[in-house]
Design a protein around this motif. Structure first.
Motif, PDB file in Angstrom:
ATOM      1  N   SER A  89      -2.970  -6.460   4.086  1.00 26.55           N
ATOM      2  CA  SER A  89      -3.932  -5.788   5.221  1.00 26.55           C
ATOM      3  C   SER A  89      -4.855  -4.891   4.561  1.00 26.55           C
ATOM      4  O   SER A  89      -6.023  -4.895   4.881  1.00 26.55           O
ATOM      5  N   LEU A  91      -6.303  -5.335   1.496  1.00 27.79           N
ATOM      6  CA  LEU A  91      -7.196  -6.202   0.881  1.00 27.79           C
ATOM      7  C   LEU A  91      -8.227  -6.793   1.832  1.00 27.79           C
ATOM      8  O   LEU A  91      -9.465  -7.017   1.483  1.00 27.79           O
ATOM      9  N   GLN A  92      -7.769  -6.714   3.055  1.00 23.86           N
ATOM     10  CA  GLN A  92      -8.806  -7.283   4.132  1.00 23.86           C
ATOM     11  C   GLN A  92      -9.406  -5.842   4.911  1.00 23.86           C
ATOM     12  O   GLN A  92     -10.063  -6.323   5.936  1.00 23.86           O
ATOM     13  N   GLU A  94      -8.085  -3.701   6.484  1.00 22.39           N
ATOM     14  CA  GLU A  94      -7.505  -3.537   8.102  1.00 22.39           C
ATOM     15  C   GLU A  94      -6.081  -2.739   7.876  1.00 22.39           C
ATOM     16  O   GLU A  94      -5.564  -2.418   6.855  1.00 22.39           O
ATOM     17  N   SER A  96      -2.511  -2.327   8.583  1.00 24.79           N
ATOM     18  CA  SER A  96      -1.361  -3.348   9.103  1.00 24.79           C
ATOM     19  C   SER A  96      -0.416  -3.065  10.057  1.00 24.79           C
ATOM     20  O   SER A  96      -0.397  -1.928  10.454  1.00 24.79           O
ATOM     21  N   ASN A 180     -13.964   1.181   2.509  1.00 28.22           N
ATOM     22  CA  ASN A 180     -13.221   0.026   2.526  1.00 28.22           C
ATOM     23  C   ASN A 180     -13.076  -0.704   1.053  1.00 28.22           C
ATOM     24  O   ASN A 180     -11.994  -1.279   0.674  1.00 28.22           O
ATOM     25  N   ARG A 184      -9.406  -1.794  -0.544  1.00 29.93           N
ATOM     26  CA  ARG A 184      -9.402  -3.012  -1.204  1.00 29.93           C
ATOM     27  C   ARG A 184      -8.665  -2.917  -2.749  1.00 29.93           C
ATOM     28  O   ARG A 184      -7.827  -3.716  -3.113  1.00 29.93           O
TER      29      ARG A 184
END
Length: 211
Positions: A89, A91-92, A94, A96, A180, A184
């Protein structure tokens, strides 16, 4: 006692799981219209509560596993999978679902006192952080090891407090894109650590794999 590189790895793993910079956007979103003094108070309580929760996990983790009859190896595999899901999550960029679901997020927006729940737990000291502390605690058996882990948790708690305390300033300087990118990078590191935890757990469950 482990060597210095192992404790550095533990620090990085726990820092990646908690992800203080990644928590900034959530902290700002949960404190709209709050005065500067109120935000500072929330940041202080959240950081202190998260640190206390992780210290409790360090002290009581082994006892809890014994009560439920869970082996260390099984917990390593389970905890590693949980941490890996969090890393994917991250890495995206977002949050989790293992940390907070959409329903929980909607409920938290309606709360006035959000320092302990949902900020301290489950957003900061959630299942991933608790699992990491318990897994790393089993790497050593003496008092010195536990004291060093406790020190690492306190240092991360301080970093967390600083990040939340300076949230408006940091978010302005880094922007959403910068946060972000950092998230990541932490996700990639966390994924590698999670795979290592799972591998060690599988070796414990199936000794033939270690051969």
């Amino acid at each position: 006692m482990l060597d210095d590189t192992e404790y550095v790895k533990i620090f990085v793993a726990l820092l990646a799981v908690i992800n203080p910079l990644g928590a900034l956007s959530i902290f700002i979103a949960l404190t709209p219209g709050k005065e500067k003094a109120a935000r500072k108070k929330i940041a202080k309580i959240a950081a202190f509560s998260a640190t206390l929760i992780l210290l409790m996990a360090l002290i009581a983790g082994e006892w809890i596993l014994e009560i439920f009859g869970i082996s260390v190896s099984s917990f390593r595999v389970g905890g590693g999978i949980l941490i890996l899901l969090m890393a994917i999550s991250m890495l995206q960029a977002e949050l989790s679902p293992t940390v907070q679901t959409k329903e929980e997020a909607e409920e938290s927006n309606k709360k006035h006192d959000i320092a302990v729940v949902p900020l301290a737990t489950p957003l900061l000291a959630g299942p991933g952080g608790i699992s990491t502390v318990v897994v790393e605690a089993y790497k050593g058996t003496n008092l010195g090891h536990e004291l060093l882990l406790g020190l690492i948790i306190i240092i991360i708690g301080f970093c967390l407090w600083m990040a939340l305390h300076l949230a408006p300033l940091i978010s302005q300087r880094l922007s959403v894109t910068g946060i972000n990118i950092f998230t990541r990078i932490m996700g990639l590191i966390l994924a590698a650590i999670a795979v290592e935890i799972i591998a060690n757990g599988l070796k414990g469950l199936f000794p033939a794999l270690a051969g």
